[in-house]
Design a protein around this motif. Structure first.
Motif, short mmCIF file in Angstrom:
data_model
loop_
_atom_site.label_atom_id
_atom_site.label_comp_id
_atom_site.label_asym_id
_atom_site.label_seq_id
_atom_site.Cartn_x
_atom_site.Cartn_y
_atom_site.Cartn_z
N VAL A 10 19.54 50.50 75.57
CA VAL A 10 20.02 51.41 76.62
C VAL A 10 21.51 51.64 76.40
O VAL A 10 22.27 50.69 76.20
N GLN A 11 21.91 52.90 76.43
CA GLN A 11 23.32 53.26 76.25
C GLN A 11 23.89 53.69 77.61
O GLN A 11 23.71 54.83 78.04
N PRO A 12 24.60 52.79 78.31
CA PRO A 12 25.10 53.09 79.65
C PRO A 12 26.06 54.27 79.73
O PRO A 12 26.17 54.89 80.79
N SER A 13 26.75 54.58 78.64
CA SER A 13 27.69 55.70 78.68
C SER A 13 26.98 57.02 78.96
O SER A 13 27.58 57.95 79.53
N GLU A 14 25.70 57.13 78.58
CA GLU A 14 24.94 58.34 78.87
C GLU A 14 24.71 58.48 80.37
O GLU A 14 24.86 59.56 80.95
N LEU A 15 24.34 57.37 81.02
CA LEU A 15 24.16 57.39 82.47
C LEU A 15 25.47 57.66 83.18
O LEU A 15 25.50 58.35 84.21
N ALA A 16 26.58 57.13 82.64
CA ALA A 16 27.88 57.29 83.29
C ALA A 16 28.26 58.77 83.42
O ALA A 16 28.88 59.17 84.42
N LYS A 17 27.91 59.58 82.43
CA LYS A 17 28.25 61.00 82.48
C LYS A 17 27.56 61.70 83.66
O LYS A 17 28.18 62.47 84.40
N ILE A 18 26.28 61.41 83.84
CA ILE A 18 25.53 62.04 84.92
C ILE A 18 25.98 61.49 86.27
O ILE A 18 26.13 62.24 87.24
N PRO A 32 35.34 55.21 83.99
CA PRO A 32 34.37 55.27 82.89
C PRO A 32 34.98 55.68 81.57
O PRO A 32 34.54 55.20 80.51
N VAL A 33 36.01 56.55 81.59
CA VAL A 33 36.67 56.94 80.34
C VAL A 33 37.28 55.72 79.66
O VAL A 33 37.11 55.50 78.46
N GLY A 34 37.97 54.90 80.45
CA GLY A 34 38.60 53.71 79.88
C GLY A 34 37.59 52.72 79.35
O GLY A 34 37.77 52.14 78.27
N LEU A 35 36.49 52.50 80.09
CA LEU A 35 35.47 51.55 79.66
C LEU A 35 34.75 52.03 78.40
O LEU A 35 34.43 51.23 77.50
N PRO A 71 34.29 50.83 71.04
CA PRO A 71 34.90 52.12 71.38
C PRO A 71 33.93 53.27 71.10
O PRO A 71 33.13 53.22 70.17
N ASN A 72 34.04 54.34 71.92
CA ASN A 72 33.21 55.53 71.74
C ASN A 72 34.06 56.73 72.14
O ASN A 72 34.01 57.21 73.28
N LEU A 73 34.88 57.20 71.20
CA LEU A 73 35.86 58.24 71.49
C LEU A 73 35.20 59.55 71.89
O LEU A 73 35.64 60.22 72.83
N GLY A 74 34.14 59.95 71.18
CA GLY A 74 33.49 61.23 71.45
C GLY A 74 32.95 61.32 72.87
O GLY A 74 33.19 62.30 73.58
N THR A 75 32.23 60.28 73.31
CA THR A 75 31.67 60.29 74.66
C THR A 75 32.76 60.21 75.71
O THR A 75 32.66 60.84 76.76
N GLY A 86 35.76 62.91 80.12
CA GLY A 86 37.02 63.43 80.65
C GLY A 86 36.99 64.93 80.86
O GLY A 86 37.47 65.43 81.89
N VAL A 87 36.42 65.67 79.92
CA VAL A 87 36.37 67.14 80.04
C VAL A 87 35.44 67.56 81.18
O VAL A 87 35.75 68.49 81.93
N VAL A 88 34.30 66.88 81.31
CA VAL A 88 33.39 67.19 82.41
C VAL A 88 34.08 66.96 83.75
O VAL A 88 33.99 67.78 84.68
N GLY A 89 34.79 65.84 83.87
CA GLY A 89 35.52 65.56 85.10
C GLY A 89 36.57 66.61 85.39
O GLY A 89 36.71 67.08 86.53
N ALA A 90 37.34 67.00 84.36
CA ALA A 90 38.38 68.01 84.55
C ALA A 90 37.78 69.36 84.96
O ALA A 90 38.37 70.08 85.77
N THR A 91 36.61 69.70 84.42
CA THR A 91 35.95 70.95 84.77
C THR A 91 35.57 70.98 86.24
O THR A 91 35.76 72.00 86.93
N ILE A 92 35.06 69.86 86.75
CA ILE A 92 34.68 69.81 88.17
C ILE A 92 35.93 69.88 89.05
O ILE A 92 35.92 70.53 90.10
N PHE A 93 37.01 69.23 88.63
CA PHE A 93 38.27 69.34 89.37
C PHE A 93 38.69 70.81 89.50
O PHE A 93 39.06 71.28 90.58
N PHE A 94 38.66 71.52 88.39
CA PHE A 94 39.08 72.92 88.37
C PHE A 94 38.17 73.76 89.26
O PHE A 94 38.65 74.60 90.05
N ALA A 95 36.86 73.55 89.14
CA ALA A 95 35.91 74.34 89.93
C ALA A 95 35.99 74.03 91.42
O ALA A 95 35.70 74.89 92.26
N ALA A 96 36.44 72.82 91.77
CA ALA A 96 36.54 72.43 93.17
C ALA A 96 37.73 73.07 93.86
O ALA A 96 37.82 73.04 95.10
N GLY A 97 38.66 73.65 93.10
CA GLY A 97 39.79 74.35 93.71
C GLY A 97 41.15 73.78 93.39
O GLY A 97 42.11 74.00 94.14
#
Length: 384
Positions: A118-126, A160-163, A168-172, A177-188
């Motif tokens: 099981v790769q927890p980083s996949e769950l962390a994104k969702i 989650p980014v730090g963990l 290490p898993n730089l790509g994930t 980080g980008v998904v989080g930033a996108t939601i910040f932008f869309a939220a206003g």
């Protein structure tokens, strides 16, 4: 429409039927088509056999379909209540990876649970998408000016980014980080806040590069000059480019790709599955697969736009952005336009954690569609 309204006012069993009626079955069909492409590619990767890749992947997909439909029928109010427990669980699993994770290719990214990786980083994104959508759903646009309301969600992203970076898993970590930033932008988030947020990125990039592992730095060096180590760090990308080029316009034919069938192509069932498809089906086949993936992204964006509540809009946008980044990073990687990283192609690459979490994400996306007319909690978020 009147028939659906009567069902929604009827007994619970009929309400479930009404929700099933409202599921975006065209989108479900598109998911099944991409999974079918994945089955064919994995069947070829095994030399014309359903074992060991295609058969198990089909079982996971079938389980994922059931889970996706169940999540799609779940009320947004229930999802909001589940957001924090799911986010907390994902953080606990990421911490567990660092303490007792399974080492693979120089990194600790997996937990062994019940004999399954099981790769927890996949769950962390969702989980991050779900908890950020919950947070911003309860905050009015006017409160976004106050940094105190942005600090908690910023910490939600950084944890989650730090963990994941620690694995290490730089790509994930970058995708999270980008998904989080996108939601910040869309939220206003205001423009001046975005500028302040992006200002330290060059310094952070320099700091991050200085603390990369040797194999990660080698990936960047190899990306710039793959021919400098053709039998070592540059082998993967060189073989990938050879396979892409050898496919030509129409491909070498199903089960007849030389690089894939003769095992010159590395990780052909996971990271480099698209390369195998392009070699066997050519430029035309590759464009068709990319077109299907982009239809998935556009469909997710349309679902987000159709939602009448902030939770559904941000949830749909986050899931669609996550899927897009999956595809963009994987395709760019195999084409040699970015350094090689362990990011699979969703619904097509072999992998249990990625398949199930992607299907769970699609369930959330479909729930936003089924409940798109709900306006729960909209007025409560405004300050009095």
């Amino acid at each position: 429409m009147n028939f659906q309204k009567r069902l929604l006012r009827a007994e619970p069993n009929f309400r479930i039927l009404a929700k099933l009626w409202q599921v975006n079955w065209l989108y479900v069909l598109l998911i099944c088509v991409l999974a079918g492409v994945g089955y064919g590619a994995l069947y070829s990767a095994a030399g014309g056999s359903s074992r060991p890749f295609a058969g198990p992947q089909t079982i996971r997909f079938a389980f994922g379909m059931v889970m996706m439909i169940c999540v799609a029928l779940t009320s947004p109010r229930v999802l909001v209540r589940l957001a924090w427990p799911l986010y907390g669980l994902s953080l606990l699993l990421l911490v567990a990876v660092l303490r007792m994770g399974h080492v693979g290719k120089g990194a600790e990214r997996w937990l062994i649970i019940g004999g399954m990786q099981v790769q927890p980083s996949e769950l962390a994104k969702i989980a991050l998408v779900l908890v950020l959508a919950t947070w911003f759903h309860r905050i009015s646009y006017r409160r976004m000016v106050n940094p105190l309301y942005l600090l908690p969600p910023a910490l939600m992203v950084l944890l989650p980014v730090g963990l994941v970076l620690k694995e290490p898993n730089l790509g994930t970590a970058v995708i999270i980080g980008v998904v989080g930033a996108t939601i910040f932008f869309a939220a206003g988030m205001r423009l001046w806040q975005i500028v302040l947020l992006l200002a330290p990125l060059p310094l952070l990039g320099k700091f991050a590069y200085a603390h990369l592992h040797d194999y990660q730095k080698a990936r960047i060096t190899t990306f710039l000059h793959p021919e400098s180590d053709p039998l070592g760090a540059g082998y993967n990308i060189i073989q990938s480019k050879i396979a892409l080029g050898s496919g030509g316009m129409w491909g070498q034919g199903y089960l007849h790709g030389t690089q894939g069938q003769l095992n010159f192509l590395p990780e052909k069932q996971t990271d480099f599955i698209f390369t195998m498809i392009a070699e066997e089906w050519g430029y035309v086949g590759g464009i068709v697969v990319i077109g299907l993936l982009m239809l998935m992204v556009l469909g997710g964006m349309l679902i987000a736009l159709r939602s009448r509540n902030q939770f559904g809009r941000l949830l749909g946008l986050g899931i669609a952005t996550n899927f897009f980044l999956y595809c963009a990073v994987n395709l760019s990687m195999v084409m040699g336009t970015i350094p090689v990283g362990g990011v699979p192609l969703p619904l097509i690459s072999y992998g249990g954690s990625a398949m199930l979490t992607v299907m769970f994400g699609f369930g959330l996306l479909l729930s936003a569609w089924v409940h798109r007319n709900s306006t729960f909690g909209e007025t409560a978020s405004d300050p009095s």
